[in-house]
Design an enzyme around this catalytic site. Structure first.
Site, mmCIF file in Angstrom:
data_model
loop_
_atom_site.group_PDB
_atom_site.id
_atom_site.type_symbol
_atom_site.label_atom_id
_atom_site.label_comp_id
_atom_site.label_asym_id
_atom_site.label_seq_id
_atom_site.Cartn_x
_atom_site.Cartn_y
_atom_site.Cartn_z
ATOM 1 N N SER A 10 -4.370 67.659 55.694
ATOM 2 C CA SER A 10 -4.567 69.095 55.502
ATOM 3 C C SER A 10 -3.763 69.555 54.298
ATOM 4 O O SER A 10 -2.529 69.511 54.306
ATOM 5 C CB SER A 10 -4.112 69.870 56.748
ATOM 6 O OG SER A 10 -3.996 71.232 56.410
ATOM 7 N N HIS A 35 -8.905 68.007 54.572
ATOM 8 C CA HIS A 35 -9.063 69.152 55.471
ATOM 9 C C HIS A 35 -8.585 70.429 54.776
ATOM 10 O O HIS A 35 -7.460 70.497 54.279
ATOM 11 C CB HIS A 35 -8.231 68.888 56.729
ATOM 12 C CG HIS A 35 -8.370 69.892 57.822
ATOM 13 N ND1 HIS A 35 -9.406 69.867 58.743
ATOM 14 C CD2 HIS A 35 -7.593 70.954 58.161
ATOM 15 C CE1 HIS A 35 -9.251 70.869 59.596
ATOM 16 N NE2 HIS A 35 -8.169 71.550 59.267
ATOM 17 N N ASP A 37 -7.930 74.411 55.196
ATOM 18 C CA ASP A 37 -7.710 75.459 56.188
ATOM 19 C C ASP A 37 -7.931 76.837 55.588
ATOM 20 O O ASP A 37 -7.189 77.278 54.706
ATOM 21 C CB ASP A 37 -6.283 75.360 56.735
ATOM 22 C CG ASP A 37 -6.137 74.206 57.703
ATOM 23 O OD1 ASP A 37 -6.938 74.146 58.661
ATOM 24 O OD2 ASP A 37 -5.247 73.362 57.499
ATOM 25 N N MET A 39 -7.949 80.768 56.176
ATOM 26 C CA MET A 39 -7.385 81.784 57.077
ATOM 27 C C MET A 39 -7.540 83.160 56.439
ATOM 28 O O MET A 39 -7.326 83.317 55.234
ATOM 29 C CB MET A 39 -5.914 81.492 57.324
ATOM 30 C CG MET A 39 -5.658 80.098 57.880
ATOM 31 S SD MET A 39 -3.928 79.879 58.297
ATOM 32 C CE MET A 39 -3.899 78.114 58.680
ATOM 33 N N HIS A 68 -12.273 74.138 57.547
ATOM 34 C CA HIS A 68 -11.951 74.709 58.864
ATOM 35 C C HIS A 68 -11.743 76.208 58.708
ATOM 36 O O HIS A 68 -10.710 76.648 58.240
ATOM 37 C CB HIS A 68 -10.674 74.007 59.378
ATOM 38 C CG HIS A 68 -10.155 74.537 60.676
ATOM 39 N ND1 HIS A 68 -8.887 74.234 61.137
ATOM 40 C CD2 HIS A 68 -10.714 75.324 61.629
ATOM 41 C CE1 HIS A 68 -8.693 74.834 62.302
ATOM 42 N NE2 HIS A 68 -9.775 75.505 62.618
ATOM 43 N N MET A 70 -10.860 79.668 59.919
ATOM 44 C CA MET A 70 -10.191 80.455 60.956
ATOM 45 C C MET A 70 -10.341 81.912 60.542
ATOM 46 O O MET A 70 -9.403 82.539 60.020
ATOM 47 C CB MET A 70 -8.717 80.031 61.045
ATOM 48 C CG MET A 70 -8.553 78.659 61.684
ATOM 49 S SD MET A 70 -6.984 77.876 61.312
ATOM 50 C CE MET A 70 -7.410 77.053 59.769
ATOM 51 N N MET A 139 -8.062 72.291 68.647
ATOM 52 C CA MET A 139 -6.764 72.741 68.133
ATOM 53 C C MET A 139 -5.678 72.300 69.113
ATOM 54 O O MET A 139 -5.746 72.605 70.296
ATOM 55 C CB MET A 139 -6.732 74.262 67.990
ATOM 56 C CG MET A 139 -7.535 74.833 66.835
ATOM 57 S SD MET A 139 -7.181 74.143 65.214
ATOM 58 C CE MET A 139 -5.428 74.441 65.039
ATOM 59 N N ASP A 179 -6.380 68.727 65.590
ATOM 60 C CA ASP A 179 -5.702 69.430 64.492
ATOM 61 C C ASP A 179 -4.479 70.175 65.010
ATOM 62 O O ASP A 179 -4.606 71.116 65.789
ATOM 63 C CB ASP A 179 -6.713 70.421 63.888
ATOM 64 C CG ASP A 179 -6.170 71.158 62.671
ATOM 65 O OD1 ASP A 179 -5.047 70.869 62.236
ATOM 66 O OD2 ASP A 179 -6.905 72.035 62.166
ATOM 67 N N GLY A 180 -3.312 69.748 64.535
ATOM 68 C CA GLY A 180 -2.086 70.474 64.835
ATOM 69 C C GLY A 180 -1.020 69.586 65.447
ATOM 70 O O GLY A 180 -1.219 68.990 66.508
ATOM 71 N N GLY A 201 -1.045 67.619 58.341
ATOM 72 C CA GLY A 201 -0.609 68.371 57.175
ATOM 73 C C GLY A 201 0.832 68.071 56.836
ATOM 74 O O GLY A 201 1.144 67.291 55.943
HETATM 75 C C1 DX5 Z 1 -3.301 75.156 61.585
HETATM 76 C C2 DX5 Z 1 -4.253 74.368 60.740
HETATM 77 C C3 DX5 Z 1 -3.891 72.939 60.583
HETATM 78 C C4 DX5 Z 1 -2.571 72.676 59.936
HETATM 79 C C5 DX5 Z 1 -1.982 71.500 60.623
HETATM 80 O O1 DX5 Z 1 -3.882 76.363 61.941
HETATM 81 O O2 DX5 Z 1 -5.562 74.404 61.261
HETATM 82 O O3 DX5 Z 1 -4.914 72.206 59.941
HETATM 83 O O4 DX5 Z 1 -2.649 72.387 58.565
HETATM 84 O O5 DX5 Z 1 -0.699 71.317 60.142
HETATM 85 P P1 DX5 Z 1 0.293 70.278 60.823
HETATM 86 O O6 DX5 Z 1 -0.331 68.908 60.709
HETATM 87 O O7 DX5 Z 1 1.529 70.426 60.030
HETATM 88 O O8 DX5 Z 1 0.469 70.686 62.259
HETATM 89 ZN ZN ZN Z 2 -7.102 73.031 60.352
#
Ligand code: DX5
Ligand code: ZN
Length: 220
Positions: A10, A35, A37, A39, A68, A70, A139, A179-180, A201
């Site tokens: 990510s 990936h 993200d 937001m 992804h 959000m 998630m 993810d997470g 990430g």
């Molecule tokens: C959070 C994101 C993730 C995030 C994960 O809302 O969707 O993709 O980048 O980060 P890590 O791997 O650090 O938990």
């Molecule tokens: Zn994500």
């Protein structure tokens, strides 16, 4: 690389002033997906990447761009991300009352389609859509920020989704992405539970040598 799972670094945790370097690191480490993200500061309390950034990334990599979203009103961003060069577009079940329309819209652009689910949403919400999907994104933290801890109850949710996909003979068609909070120390557990794609990430980009860390993931 053929492997029992795909790694999707990510770029949320990468240096946003040098995303080209993050792509090169994914390339050198051998991660097949990237990936992204997205937001909107409404669905989640953070604001990140939009279609213009994906458009800039697209010519710099042949990797599979896993977007992804959000965001609320996800239908408004489907075409812009598809045109920008996304390979797969995922939206949140909690962000819409029109999931089937959004699935059809994403498919109509030629992109693959995923649905994501937050940790506290019942899996029954997404089950009716499995047959229409390419991917389910589980998630394992509350969406919004990188660097959070893996929520342990996610493991049984992954197993439950895998079981349901097998019952419907969809396990080879629909990928489970998690993810997470994925780190080197818990990746094996998540894969064994049924994950096909691991997002990571901070575990990659917050290390001194992200290329080496990507390679380490393939040894867990
Ligand atoms: C959070 C994101 C993730 C995030 C994960 O809302 O969707 O993709 O980048 O980060 P890590 O791997 O650090 O938990
Ligand atoms: Zn994500």
């Amino acid at each position: 690389m053929t492997s029992e799972f795909k790694l999707a670094p990510s770029i949320l945790s990468a240096d946003f002033s040098d995303l080209g370097q993050a792509l090169s690191q994914c390339e050198s480490g051998g991660a097949p997906w990237v990936h992204v993200d997205v937001m909107d500061n409404q669905f989640v309390p953070n604001l990140t990447i939009g279609p213009p950034v994906v458009k800039s990334l697209r010519p710099k990599t042949t990797k599979f761009l896993d977007v992804h979203m959000m965001v609320i009103d996800p239908e408004k961003l489907v075409e812009p991300f598809a045109k920008a060069g996304a390979d797969l577009i995922t939206f949140h079940i909690e962000a819409t009352d029109n999931s089937m329309e959004i699935i059809d819209l994403i498919k109509s652009t030629g992109c693959q389609v995923g649905i994501s689910i937050k940790p506290s949403t019942s899996l029954a919400e997404i089950e009716p859509y499995y047959e229409f999907l390419d991917l389910v994104l589980v998630m394992s933290v509350e969406p919004g920020f990188g660097g959070q801890g893996y929520i342990e109850s996610s493991t049984s949710r992954i197993k439950a989704i895998k079981t349901k996909l097998k019952e419907e003979c969809l396990q080879d068609r629909v990928l489970i992405e998690v993810d997470g909070g994925i780190k080197l120390h818990n990746a094996r557990k998540v894969i064994d539970a049924g994950a096909d794609v691991l997002v990571a990430g901070s575990a990659i980009f917050n290390t001194p040598d992200p290329v080496e860390t990507i390679k380490e993931f393939y040894k867990v």
